[in-house]
Design an enzyme around this catalytic site. Sequence first.
Site, PDB file in Angstrom:
ATOM      1  N   LYS A 176       1.855  -0.379  15.045  1.00 11.59           N
ATOM      2  CA  LYS A 176       3.132  -0.596  15.453  1.00 11.59           C
ATOM      3  C   LYS A 176       3.454  -1.748  16.347  1.00 11.59           C
ATOM      4  O   LYS A 176       4.814  -2.100  16.429  1.00 11.59           O
ATOM      5  CB  LYS A 176       3.597   0.920  16.532  1.00 11.59           C
ATOM      6  N   HIS A 232       0.990  -1.205  -0.020  1.00 11.41           N
ATOM      7  CA  HIS A 232       0.068   0.107  -0.077  1.00 11.41           C
ATOM      8  C   HIS A 232       0.939   1.137  -0.235  1.00 11.41           C
ATOM      9  O   HIS A 232       1.820   1.293   0.923  1.00 11.41           O
ATOM     10  CB  HIS A 232      -0.999   0.042   1.278  1.00 11.41           C
ATOM     11  N   TYR A 275       4.236   6.321  10.157  1.00 10.35           N
ATOM     12  CA  TYR A 275       3.380   5.250   9.736  1.00 10.35           C
ATOM     13  C   TYR A 275       4.203   4.052   8.849  1.00 10.35           C
ATOM     14  O   TYR A 275       4.283   2.819   9.018  1.00 10.35           O
ATOM     15  CB  TYR A 275       2.267   5.417   8.916  1.00 10.35           C
ATOM     16  N   PRO A 284      -3.406  -0.162  19.016  1.00  8.85           N
ATOM     17  CA  PRO A 284      -3.208  -0.549  17.525  1.00  8.85           C
ATOM     18  C   PRO A 284      -3.411   0.441  16.490  1.00  8.85           C
ATOM     19  O   PRO A 284      -2.904   0.460  15.286  1.00  8.85           O
ATOM     20  CB  PRO A 284      -4.226  -1.806  17.341  1.00  8.85           C
ATOM     21  N   TYR A 300      -9.162   5.298   7.753  1.00  6.56           N
ATOM     22  CA  TYR A 300      -9.659   5.695   9.061  1.00  6.56           C
ATOM     23  C   TYR A 300     -10.409   6.628   9.176  1.00  6.56           C
ATOM     24  O   TYR A 300     -10.343   7.516   8.751  1.00  6.56           O
ATOM     25  CB  TYR A 300      -7.936   6.101   9.497  1.00  6.56           C
TER      26      TYR A 300
HETATM   27  C1  LIG Z   1      -6.090  -9.362  20.225  1.00  8.64           C
HETATM   28  C2  LIG Z   1      -4.649  -8.521  19.748  1.00  8.64           C
HETATM   29  C3  LIG Z   1      -5.024  -7.871  18.513  1.00  8.64           C
HETATM   30  C4  LIG Z   1      -3.715  -7.076  18.045  1.00  8.64           C
HETATM   31  N1  LIG Z   1      -4.257  -6.390  16.939  1.00  8.64           N
HETATM   32  C5  LIG Z   1      -3.459  -5.702  16.478  1.00  8.64           C
HETATM   33  C6  LIG Z   1      -3.335  -4.762  15.229  1.00  8.64           C
HETATM   34  O1  LIG Z   1      -4.356  -4.535  14.703  1.00  8.64           O
HETATM   35  N2  LIG Z   1      -2.242  -4.034  14.726  1.00  8.64           N
HETATM   36  C7  LIG Z   1      -1.061  -4.276  15.659  1.00  8.64           C
HETATM   37  O2  LIG Z   1      -0.090  -3.253  15.108  1.00  8.64           O
HETATM   38  N3  LIG Z   1      -0.863  -4.931  16.657  1.00  8.64           N
HETATM   39  C8  LIG Z   1      -1.913  -5.611  16.965  1.00  8.64           C
HETATM   40  N4  LIG Z   1      -1.720  -6.248  18.210  1.00  8.64           N
HETATM   41  C9  LIG Z   1      -0.265  -6.340  18.893  1.00  8.64           C
HETATM   42  C10 LIG Z   1       0.604  -7.263  18.149  1.00  8.64           C
HETATM   43  O3  LIG Z   1      -0.030  -8.599  17.776  1.00  8.64           O
HETATM   44  C11 LIG Z   1       1.555  -7.515  19.060  1.00  8.64           C
HETATM   45  O4  LIG Z   1       2.350  -6.352  19.366  1.00  8.64           O
HETATM   46  C12 LIG Z   1       2.635  -8.299  18.743  1.00  8.64           C
HETATM   47  O5  LIG Z   1       1.901  -9.931  18.787  1.00  8.64           O
HETATM   48  C13 LIG Z   1       3.882  -8.628  19.324  1.00  8.64           C
HETATM   49  O6  LIG Z   1       4.810  -9.569  19.258  1.00  8.64           O
HETATM   50  P1  LIG Z   1       5.379 -10.297  20.699  1.00  8.64           P
HETATM   51  O7  LIG Z   1       6.264 -11.522  19.889  1.00  8.64           O
HETATM   52  O8  LIG Z   1       6.262  -9.354  21.197  1.00  8.64           O
HETATM   53  O9  LIG Z   1       4.541 -10.983  21.294  1.00  8.64           O
HETATM   54  P2  LIG Z   1       3.306 -12.193  21.251  1.00  8.64           P
HETATM   55  O10 LIG Z   1       2.816 -12.187  19.827  1.00  8.64           O
HETATM   56  O11 LIG Z   1       2.540 -11.852  22.314  1.00  8.64           O
HETATM   57  O12 LIG Z   1       4.259 -13.357  21.444  1.00  8.64           O
HETATM   58  C14 LIG Z   1       4.474 -13.834  22.953  1.00  8.64           C
HETATM   59  C15 LIG Z   1       4.533 -15.411  23.014  1.00  8.64           C
HETATM   60  O13 LIG Z   1       5.087 -16.000  24.147  1.00  8.64           O
HETATM   61  C16 LIG Z   1       4.078 -17.016  24.510  1.00  8.64           C
HETATM   62  N5  LIG Z   1       3.951 -17.001  25.841  1.00  8.64           N
HETATM   63  C17 LIG Z   1       3.673 -16.337  26.809  1.00  8.64           C
HETATM   64  N6  LIG Z   1       3.784 -16.664  27.970  1.00  8.64           N
HETATM   65  C18 LIG Z   1       4.829 -17.949  27.949  1.00  8.64           C
HETATM   66  C19 LIG Z   1       5.580 -18.852  28.847  1.00  8.64           C
HETATM   67  N7  LIG Z   1       5.122 -18.453  30.375  1.00  8.64           N
HETATM   68  N8  LIG Z   1       6.183 -19.518  28.532  1.00  8.64           N
HETATM   69  C20 LIG Z   1       6.382 -19.847  27.104  1.00  8.64           C
HETATM   70  N9  LIG Z   1       5.717 -19.063  26.167  1.00  8.64           N
HETATM   71  C21 LIG Z   1       4.945 -17.939  26.540  1.00  8.64           C
HETATM   72  C22 LIG Z   1       2.678 -16.733  23.988  1.00  8.64           C
HETATM   73  O14 LIG Z   1       1.885 -17.767  23.726  1.00  8.64           O
HETATM   74  C23 LIG Z   1       3.147 -15.838  22.456  1.00  8.64           C
HETATM   75  O15 LIG Z   1       3.173 -17.002  21.500  1.00  8.64           O
HETATM   76  C24 LIG Z   1      -2.850  -7.015  18.721  1.00  8.64           C
HETATM   77  C25 LIG Z   1      -2.562  -7.793  19.917  1.00  8.64           C
HETATM   78  C26 LIG Z   1      -3.603  -8.643  20.425  1.00  8.64           C
HETATM   79  C27 LIG Z   1      -3.219  -9.366  21.726  1.00  8.64           C
END
Ligand SMILES: Cc1cc2nc3c(=O)[nH]c(=O)nc-3n(C[C@H](O)[C@H](O)[C@H](O)COP(=O)(O)OP(=O)(O)OC[C@H]3O[C@@H](n4cnc5c(N)ncnc54)[C@H](O)[C@@H]3O)c2cc1C
Length: 383
Positions: A293, A72, A377, A289, A198
């Site tokens: 980011k 995009h 962005y 969200p 948006y």
């Molecule tokens: C419902 C939802 C919707 C979202 N929508 C958007 C969006 O539209 N746009 C956007 O930019 N961002 C969005 N986000 C945010 C984005 O998805 C996150 O910022 C991103 O997933 C961060 O990645 P991460 O790897 O740090 O954490 P996560 O993706 O949360 O990964 C963490 C991992 O650690 C695992 N874990 C947790 N505890 C333990 C443990 N004790 N032992 C072993 N493993 C463990 C979890 O199962 C998970 O797989 C959303 C988040 C959520 C929750």
Amino acid sequence: MRTQVGIVGAGPAGLVLAQLLHLRGIDSVVLESRSREHVESRIRAGVLEQGTVDLLFEMGVGDRLRREGLVHEGIELQFGGERHRIHFTELTGGRSITVYGQQEVVKDLIAARLETGRPLVFEAEVVGVDPERALVRYTHEGAEHTIERDLVAGCDGFHGVCRDSIPSGVLREASREYPFGWLGILAEAPPSNEELIYAYHERGFALHSMRSPHLTRLYLQCRPDEPLDEWPDERIWEELRTRLELPGWTLNEGPIVEKGVTGMRSFVVEPMQHGRLYLAGDAAHIVPPTGAKGLNLAVADVRVLADAIASGDDAQLDRYSETALRRVWRAEHFSWWMTSMLHRLESGDEFDSRLQLSQLAYVCSSRAAATSLAENYVGLESV
Ligand SMILES: Cc1cc2nc3c(=O)[nH]c(=O)nc-3n(C[C@H](O)[C@H](O)[C@H](O)COP(=O)(O)OP(=O)(O)OC[C@H]3O[C@@H](n4cnc5c(N)ncnc54)[C@H](O)[C@@H]3O)c2cc1C
């Protein structure tokens, strides 16, 4: 078992870190509490910054992204019954965003990890971390195991255990709770617009997004504790039509295959490291969200961490938090700013809404203001 790096969590942060380390010949073990099926089907973010896309290509995990990602060159802002385009590519010297679901990124990264033959253990729940000794205790198949390594990367998301393993008094927290959330749906319907819309509306914010040429992702501003059972499909479509439709433009509808309410908050802990434990991604910070980011910041953190680990230079590792936090706070500000500009505020106050409309009009009429939105962005090249 002794490995160089222990990674807790197989979300975007943990999996990208594992692959970056592998490419530098550094061994790691990834422990993930949930099953492979679960993490591969979790619907979350979907907008990738230019820098994230470039990194995934460089890491050799971008084949499907190149084929299926939707590039995009801008977004549309809607208010006062009109749409205004913010042309990212023109304003940022050719940079763009790519729409590609987080679950697809995760699937590609898991496939790449398994191909390396290095360990990725699903259904391995970490129950304790000792940040000083880089010791990790986890349960798997009914037994408890302990592993010791040179350092631990806490990539276990907001509700993980790593952040809480840091002794109290070490971390400083800064946060903001917003009095609203997003009711999000995924619908089997072709997107009604080529780009994200948006929409600022007197009934609340709405967002038109997509995940593929056949799947539309739509959001409505709601209360953070909005009861989903009060939102039958027809009510959702009606509210989306009210907030998004303009004369001559209609919203494509189709079966809703996923529905959920997400509360919105901003949250940062500092420093993002203690002893031999390094926090990355949602484990250390959360953004609302609106600025798209969350996933991108998780990837940016582990890029800094992987470079520091690979450098073999303790001073660079010591600076991990300081370096990562510069981008984190820029993204926190941008996400807060987009959220504040676009959502109906609780007060319903005339002064607040006139300020929001004035800001929106400025962003859409001033090249300088539009460039500021655009460069944030698509992701700043350096912060
Ligand atoms: C419902 C939802 C919707 C979202 N929508 C958007 C969006 O539209 N746009 C956007 O930019 N961002 C969005 N986000 C945010 C984005 O998805 C996150 O910022 C991103 O997933 C961060 O990645 P991460 O790897 O740090 O954490 P996560 O993706 O949360 O990964 C963490 C991992 O650690 C695992 N874990 C947790 N505890 C333990 C443990 N004790 N032992 C072993 N493993 C463990 C979890 O199962 C998970 O797989 C959303 C988040 C959520 C929750």
